[in-house]
Write an enzyme that holds these catalytic residues in place. Structure first.
Site, PDB file in Angstrom:
ATOM      1  N   GLY A 108      41.250  40.014  49.056  1.00  0.00           N
ATOM      2  CA  GLY A 108      42.632  39.591  49.260  1.00  0.00           C
ATOM      3  C   GLY A 108      42.847  38.775  50.514  1.00  0.00           C
ATOM      4  O   GLY A 108      43.815  38.005  50.610  1.00  0.00           O
TER       5      GLY A 108
ATOM      6  N   HIS B  27      42.081  49.445  41.866  1.00  0.00           N
ATOM      7  CA  HIS B  27      41.118  49.898  40.862  1.00  0.00           C
ATOM      8  C   HIS B  27      40.559  51.289  41.185  1.00  0.00           C
ATOM      9  O   HIS B  27      40.122  52.005  40.297  1.00  0.00           O
ATOM     10  CB  HIS B  27      39.957  48.903  40.757  1.00  0.00           C
ATOM     11  CG  HIS B  27      39.098  48.851  41.990  1.00  0.00           C
ATOM     12  ND1 HIS B  27      39.479  48.158  43.126  1.00  0.00           N
ATOM     13  CD2 HIS B  27      37.902  49.412  42.274  1.00  0.00           C
ATOM     14  CE1 HIS B  27      38.543  48.291  44.042  1.00  0.00           C
ATOM     15  NE2 HIS B  27      37.574  49.043  43.553  1.00  0.00           N
TER      16      HIS B  27
ATOM     17  N   CYS C 181      31.956  26.009  45.812  1.00  0.00           N
ATOM     18  CA  CYS C 181      32.797  25.089  45.053  1.00  0.00           C
ATOM     19  C   CYS C 181      32.587  25.377  43.575  1.00  0.00           C
ATOM     20  O   CYS C 181      31.561  25.927  43.177  1.00  0.00           O
ATOM     21  CB  CYS C 181      32.495  23.625  45.367  1.00  0.00           C
ATOM     22  SG  CYS C 181      30.862  23.071  44.854  1.00  0.00           S
TER      23      CYS C 181
END
Length: 526
Positions: free
Chosen positions: A145, A234, A380
């Site tokens: 996060g 979770h 990427c």
């Protein structure tokens, strides 16, 4: 790679890398034995790791994986948190998360381009391709996060991220991933509202607990443009933190977790229900809401919130078209520790793919905004064909001594390497959400193709029994032999993702098959 995981760990003293309890090794004795084994491993030997413990070394082939890892895997009938925790308490297993237990974690930067791509896709779909003048409300500033604030501001938006652990906010601010730490709700609201009005990019880490802050914001009439969440929902025991605990009282949650786990779980599940209800309320009030893969919805439904799945997951909402063409996270690390090696490969990537404006813009933004964490690294998103092409360029740069050795890996979250009905395979077109054959085939295929390490895990970011996923690593040492392994691994690894989605009937994948050399026996070429 193993040591780099610890360098970027959330709790290195406990071998916990990220995601609440995602570990690199079962315990320190196992860790030391792994390191000793790796240092003495011959070029035709393979080390086996069973849930963070080195269990055997066998003679194989020079082109076989040097390391094979299996983490947290349980026979399906027994694949529950309760059974896992019992076995964990007996010292028989550990939670490997995704890249934690496969030694592929590269810090917050590892997830940031995927986060950037997700918010960019959200902006394209809802806000004319920019988050400028838009507020994103979210929770969780841990190993995953923590990428959210910077990903939002790189998309020109305003981020308000709620986090209960002040040290995590400080870490993200110090690393440059978040602009400000605020402890007062009203002050935070004033800052983000003003930034929205002025259309300036800003990220604020607000100290608090999502289960109390978000319902309060709903009642106050606050209307963010986008709402999501990346708390460790979770895992209701070792990941999520119940409503009343944050900041100075966070230690009380730790005490309760150890002294009375059933009570802790009871409070967590109640809080998760409150938290998810607030997201539904925001959606009803006009916000764009999506689940960011932490199983908040599943846990809330388990806690009695029947309509928890009324908002979509991020993969079906934004990412699946990319998965269909084998596009996913391609990561590489400079094993010398020299940042210049990454800068040179950045330039090579932009030269190789000049028409991919998403990629070239991303690399320019990354060079400007991203700090180095541990070994210098970059990520990427590249598609089928592109991965092999770029990996060969990198290996040639190593061979020409322009750069030092490079390790290439990826997130387990990828086109063909995961089955997770609450996340990557949610709402598959052919209802194959729970079919776990694909990631197992992905791992087997990577072994056959000659990856340097291959990994199969259970659980990931959604929890025990809810996900099967696989990872891989190839080390570019500059040799011609590695060129051959690169051609195979970086063709088959994303290729099985295209095949998986073509098998499910996605037109984008079927078109990709038509345009490529992928052979699928039961799909006829036009």
């Amino acid at each position: 790679m193993l040591e780099n995981n610890l360098e970027n760990a959330e709790k290195p003293e406990e071998l916990i890398i990220y995601g609440g309890t995602g570990k690199a090794a079962r315990n320190w004795t196992c860790y030391d034995a792994i390191v000793k084994s790796l240092k003495t491993l011959d070029n035709d030997q393979t080390l086996l790791i069973q849930s963070g413990k080195p269990v055997a070394i066998f003679r194989t082939w020079t082109t076989a994986p040097r390391v094979l890892i299996a983490n947290s895997n349980l026979v399906p009938h027994w694949s529950t948190w309760e059974q896992f925790r019992t076995l964990e308490s007996q010292g028989l297993t550990m939670y490997g998360q995704m890249t934690a237990g496969s030694w592929c974690y590269i810090g917050t930067q590892g997830i940031i381009q995927g986060t950037y791509e997700t918010f960019a896709a959200c902006a394209r779909k809802h806000f004319k391709s920019s988050l400028k003048g838009r507020i994103v409300l979210t929770g969780g500033l841990g190993g995953m996060g923590g990428a959210q604030p910077l990903a939002v501001t790189m998309n020109q938006g305003v981020c308000l991220a709620v986090e209960c652990d002040e040290k995590r906010i400080d870490r993200r601010v110090n690393a440059g991933f978040c602009d400000k730490k605020i402890t007062d709700v009203d002050e935070a609201l004033e800052l983000v509202t003003q930034a929205k009005k002025e259309k300036t990019a800003l990220s604020v880490g607000l100290l608090g607990n999502c289960a109390t802050i978000l319902p309060r914001l709903v009642k106050q009439g606050f209307r963010p443009d986008v709402v999501t969440d990346q708390t460790s929902a979770h895992d209701e025991l070792h990941g999520y933190v119940p409503a009343k605990y944050y900041g100075d009282t966070l230690h009380e949650a730790t005490v309760l977790r150890k002294k009375n786990p059933p009570e802790y779980i009871k409070q967590s599940m109640k809080s998760i229900k409150q938290h998810c209800t607030a997201l539904l309320d925001f959606q009803n009030n006009g916000s764009v809401v999506f689940d960011y893969g932490n199983n908040l919805r599943g846990q809330a439904q388990k806690a009695g919130l029947q309509n928890a799945f009324d908002y979509p997951g991020f993969v079906p909402a934004y990412i699946r078209p990319m998965f269909c063409v084998g596009r996913g996270p391609f990561r590489w690390l400079a094993l010398t520790g020299n940042p210049e090696d990454i800068r040179k490969t950045d330039q090579a990537a932009m030269k190789l793919f000049p028409k991919d404006t998403v990629l070239t813009n991303w690399i320019q933004l990354a060079e400007k905004h991203l700090p180095w964490e541990g070994l210098p690294a970059r990520v990427c998103w590249l598609g089928y064909g592109e991965r092999a092409e770029f990996a060969l360029v990198i290996n040639k740069m190593v061979r020409d001594k322009a750069i030092g050795p490079i390790a290439i890996t990826r997130d387990h979250l990828d086109s063909g390497s995961v089955a997770s009905p609450y996340r990557e395979t949610e709402a598959m077109r052919d209802n194959s959400d729970a079919i776990a054959d694909w990631p197992l085939l992905n791992a087997l295929l990577n072994c056959a193709a000659g990856a340097d390490s291959v990994h199969i895990h259970n659980g990931g970011g959604v929890g025990i029994g809810l996900s099967t996923h696989a990872g891989m690593v190839v080390v570019c040492d500059g040799t011609k032999q590695t060129d051959e392994r690169i051609r195979r691994v970086f063709t088959t690894d994303p290729g099985i993702g295209v095949a998986r989605h073509a098998d499910a009937g996605y037109q984008e994948a079927l078109h990709q098959v038509e345009q490529s050399d992928i052979h699928i026996p039961m799909i006829k070429r036009k």
